[in-house]
Design an enzyme around this catalytic site. Structure first.
Site, PDB file in Angstrom:
ATOM      1  N   GLY A  41       1.026  -1.120   0.076  1.00 40.06           N
ATOM      2  CA  GLY A  41       0.140   0.072   0.192  1.00 40.06           C
ATOM      3  C   GLY A  41       0.921   1.195  -0.126  1.00 40.06           C
ATOM      4  O   GLY A  41       0.667   2.349   0.372  1.00 40.06           O
ATOM      5  N   SER A  43       1.631   3.467  -2.157  1.00 44.55           N
ATOM      6  CA  SER A  43       1.363   4.745  -2.463  1.00 44.55           C
ATOM      7  C   SER A  43       0.149   5.356  -1.968  1.00 44.55           C
ATOM      8  O   SER A  43      -0.442   6.237  -2.404  1.00 44.55           O
ATOM      9  CB  SER A  43       0.586   4.741  -3.666  1.00 44.55           C
ATOM     10  OG  SER A  43      -0.291   3.622  -4.014  1.00 44.55           O
ATOM     11  N   LEU A  46      -1.085   6.302   4.845  1.00 39.81           N
ATOM     12  CA  LEU A  46      -1.100   5.997   5.353  1.00 39.81           C
ATOM     13  C   LEU A  46       0.770   5.843   5.557  1.00 39.81           C
ATOM     14  O   LEU A  46       1.506   6.208   5.976  1.00 39.81           O
ATOM     15  CB  LEU A  46      -1.645   4.916   6.518  1.00 39.81           C
ATOM     16  CG  LEU A  46      -1.029   4.114   6.792  1.00 39.81           C
ATOM     17  CD1 LEU A  46      -0.977   5.132   8.556  1.00 39.81           C
ATOM     18  CD2 LEU A  46      -1.830   2.948   7.344  1.00 39.81           C
ATOM     19  N   ARG A  76      -0.379  -1.148  -5.970  1.00 42.79           N
ATOM     20  CA  ARG A  76      -1.409  -1.516  -7.440  1.00 42.79           C
ATOM     21  C   ARG A  76      -0.953  -0.376  -8.382  1.00 42.79           C
ATOM     22  O   ARG A  76      -0.550   0.198  -9.917  1.00 42.79           O
ATOM     23  CB  ARG A  76      -2.766  -1.737  -7.710  1.00 42.79           C
ATOM     24  CG  ARG A  76      -2.902  -2.772  -7.001  1.00 42.79           C
ATOM     25  CD  ARG A  76      -4.711  -3.460  -7.122  1.00 42.79           C
ATOM     26  NE  ARG A  76      -5.257  -1.949  -5.992  1.00 42.79           N
ATOM     27  CZ  ARG A  76      -6.338  -1.869  -5.264  1.00 42.79           C
ATOM     28  NH1 ARG A  76      -7.407  -3.329  -5.428  1.00 42.79           N
ATOM     29  NH2 ARG A  76      -6.517  -0.682  -4.329  1.00 42.79           N
ATOM     30  N   HIS A 273      -7.372   2.364  20.991  1.00 40.26           N
ATOM     31  CA  HIS A 273      -7.016   2.780  21.845  1.00 40.26           C
ATOM     32  C   HIS A 273      -7.252   3.545  22.802  1.00 40.26           C
ATOM     33  O   HIS A 273      -6.270   3.225  23.648  1.00 40.26           O
ATOM     34  CB  HIS A 273      -7.226   3.939  20.876  1.00 40.26           C
ATOM     35  CG  HIS A 273      -6.703   4.547  19.070  1.00 40.26           C
ATOM     36  ND1 HIS A 273      -5.566   3.902  18.898  1.00 40.26           N
ATOM     37  CD2 HIS A 273      -7.252   5.488  18.458  1.00 40.26           C
ATOM     38  CE1 HIS A 273      -5.583   3.772  18.012  1.00 40.26           C
ATOM     39  NE2 HIS A 273      -6.407   5.086  16.513  1.00 40.26           N
ATOM     40  N   LYS A 359     -15.932  13.656  17.952  1.00 42.88           N
ATOM     41  CA  LYS A 359     -15.280  14.971  16.397  1.00 42.88           C
ATOM     42  C   LYS A 359     -16.196  15.546  16.902  1.00 42.88           C
ATOM     43  O   LYS A 359     -16.930  16.001  17.484  1.00 42.88           O
ATOM     44  CB  LYS A 359     -15.341  14.486  14.833  1.00 42.88           C
ATOM     45  CG  LYS A 359     -14.697  12.743  15.365  1.00 42.88           C
ATOM     46  CD  LYS A 359     -15.232  12.301  13.866  1.00 42.88           C
ATOM     47  CE  LYS A 359     -13.668  11.416  13.080  1.00 42.88           C
ATOM     48  NZ  LYS A 359     -12.391  12.020  13.227  1.00 42.88           N
TER      49      LYS A 359
END
Length: 517
Positions: A41, A43, A46, A76, A273, A359
């Site tokens: 992953g 690209s 994260l 990919r 968390h 949030k």
């Protein structure tokens, strides 16, 4: 399949990381040889924002040596080596262009799909060529795979790694796999994922990463609790009235509403968390600092948690959340939750642990707030000013402080709230506090699983929250609305008061600065 080997960083005694290898209980021996770090992953967001910068910081500090390590990006996207390097260059901060370029030259890119062997055969060939070029006499192969990917592709990617990319049996070393949360959406999906990965890798090869366990102040919890006589007799139901573990963000879903709506704040923050922080606050003293002894105690305290009472839950959704076109108009997904956990054991019987996350609130912070009971026989009539509280600020402005009642300077016998303060920005001005990801990647290279989630620990965590989550998904609990930029739903503050929390009015902790002195 590679078995467990005794591992450590090839280097020791560097900067603030030196203490990480100083505990004899960990029994981690020095190890050297070829180290191949594969970011799957590569690209994605994260990888470029967290994984590659963490690797760069380890390289900066000498924990990744250019003559031993090579980094492989796999995704990919149709990119060249330089194309990937250009993508991540802007995220590598705090070093000269020359140093950045030296690090980038360690990176190669391989393009391929996540569910077919062709790409992984090419990846294995590329890694093997590097290992051959580096191994003159010793035949060593240490392979670390970091899955910066959606969990939906974990099984197929791990099957490909197992089939094509394990370290050769003719070489010494190991293969290890780091997987990111979320580890499922409920108990059944988490168990299914664990079973699929468990067929491919031994438990000691799997590193379920929760970056909160890499935060400096979270890692300090065991030291605070078990290395200081001050806290040993106080850390129990006789002295503590309640504990709050809080996560607040001052922004909303920021265009990620469709993704967030699949999970909600409980799955995204509280079940992982905050629950990990809860374990370290509430667990008993481990036999030693060996990873398995620490994780045993975490599992024990999770298994002591009583079923969640709906009367001790408040969920909310900020006004405007459903304005995002990717969010369904009838969404009940909480963007705020306050949940009371109760531990049925001798130490904590009757003490509410309030886990809160939200949030679009009035501030951004994460903290642990341990509130002590009132002092008996209040001869100073100061009870209304507030209680003693031990506060551990995880982010931002890392600090820990104890709120105390003291005499107000002057001729009168008046009291006020003040604090004993350890602010890291003041006390450790010349010390670089490592980012969570760099610490956890280093732990993986060393084979230290202390700060990673074990399979039975994951199961115990989902057993606590799955019934509540299913009830929310079924609409049995409704999210109440709250205004962005506020503390959250008023119902949550009311519940905290019912749990015995006494808010201090007129006192605000201000992080100290050098300008004051």
């Amino acid at each position: 399949m590679s078995g467990r080997s005794s591992d450590s960083s090839p280097l020791s005694g560097r900067n603030s990381f030196s203490s990480l290898s100083s505990f004899k209980d960990l029994e981690l021996s020095t190890e050297s040889g070829c180290l191949s770090i594969v970011v799957l992953g590569a690209s994605g967001d994260l990888a470029k924002k967290k994984t590659f910068p963490a690797l760069f910081h380890l390289f900066q500090q000498g924990f990744l040596q250019s003559e031993e390590v090579h980094i492989f990006g796999y995704a990919r996207s149709n990119l060249s080596d330089d194309g990937l390097r250009d993508r991540i260059r802007g995220y590598l901060k705090g070093a000269s262009d020359e140093h950045v370029s030296q690090f980038l030259q360690l990176i190669k890119y391989v393009s391929g799909s996540y569910d077919s062997g062709e790409g992984f055969e090419l990846l294995n060939k590329t890694i093997s060529e590097y290992e051959t070029s580096k191994n003159s006499e010793s035949r060593s192969s240490r392979r670390l795979f970091y899955l910066a990917l959606p969990p939906s592709v974990y099984p197929s990617v791990c099957r490909m790694i197992r089939s094509y990319c394990m370290n050769p049996s003719s070489h010494t070393g190991w293969t290890r796999v780091i997987v990111e949360k979320p580890f499922g959406k409920d108990l059944d999906s988490a168990e299914k994922l664990s079973a699929e990965l468990g067929k491919l890798f031994e438990e000691e090869q799997l590193y379920r990463i929760d970056h909160y366990l890499g935060k400096e102040l979270v890692q300090n919890l065991l030291v605070l609790r078990f290395a200081n006589r001050l806290f040993l007799p106080l850390w129990n139901r006789d002295n503590i009235a309640n504990v709050q573990i809080v996560f607040k963000e001052d922004f909303g879903t920021e265009g990620r509403g469709g993704y967030f709506d699949q999970y909600g704040i409980i799955r995204d923050i509280i079940q992982n968390h905050l629950l990990q922080v809860f374990c370290l606050v509430a667990m008993e003293k481990p036999v030693s600092l060996k990873p398995e002894h620490i994780r045993d105690e975490k599992v024990k305290v999770l298994q002591s948690v009583e079923p969640i009472n709906h009367e001790e839950v408040v969920i909310g959704q900020y006004d405007g959340y459903k304005d995002d076109p990717t969010v369904p108009d009838d969404s009940n997904t909480p963007t705020y939750a306050s949940i009371v956990l109760r531990v049925h054991n001798e130490r904590w019987e009757g003490v509410p642990f309030i886990l809160k996350a939200g949030k679009a609130l009035n501030s951004r912070k994460a903290e642990i707030r341990v509130q002590f009971k009132d002092a008996p026989g209040d001869i100073f009539k100061c009870k209304k000013q507030g209680r003693n509280e031990f506060v551990i600020r995880l982010q931002p402005s890392e600090a820990m402080y104890m709120k105390l009642t003291v005499k107000k300077p002057g001729l009168e016998m008046a009291t006020e709230q003040s604090e004993l303060d350890l602010s890291y920005g003041m006390r450790y001005q010349d010390v670089k506090i490592p980012e969570a990801y760099e610490r956890l990647i280093l732990d993986t290279i060393r084979g230290d699983q202390q700060h990673f989630v074990r399979r039975d620990e994951l199961r115990a965590a989902w057993e606590i929250f799955t019934p509540l989550l299913h009830d929310i998904d079924a609409g049995k609990l409704k999210s109440v609305s709250y205004e962005p930029g506020t503390r959250g739903p008023q119902e949550a503050d009311e519940m905290s008061r019912r749990m015995g929390y006494v808010q201090t009015h007129g006192y605000v902790w201000v992080p100290p600065t050098l300008a004051k002195f």
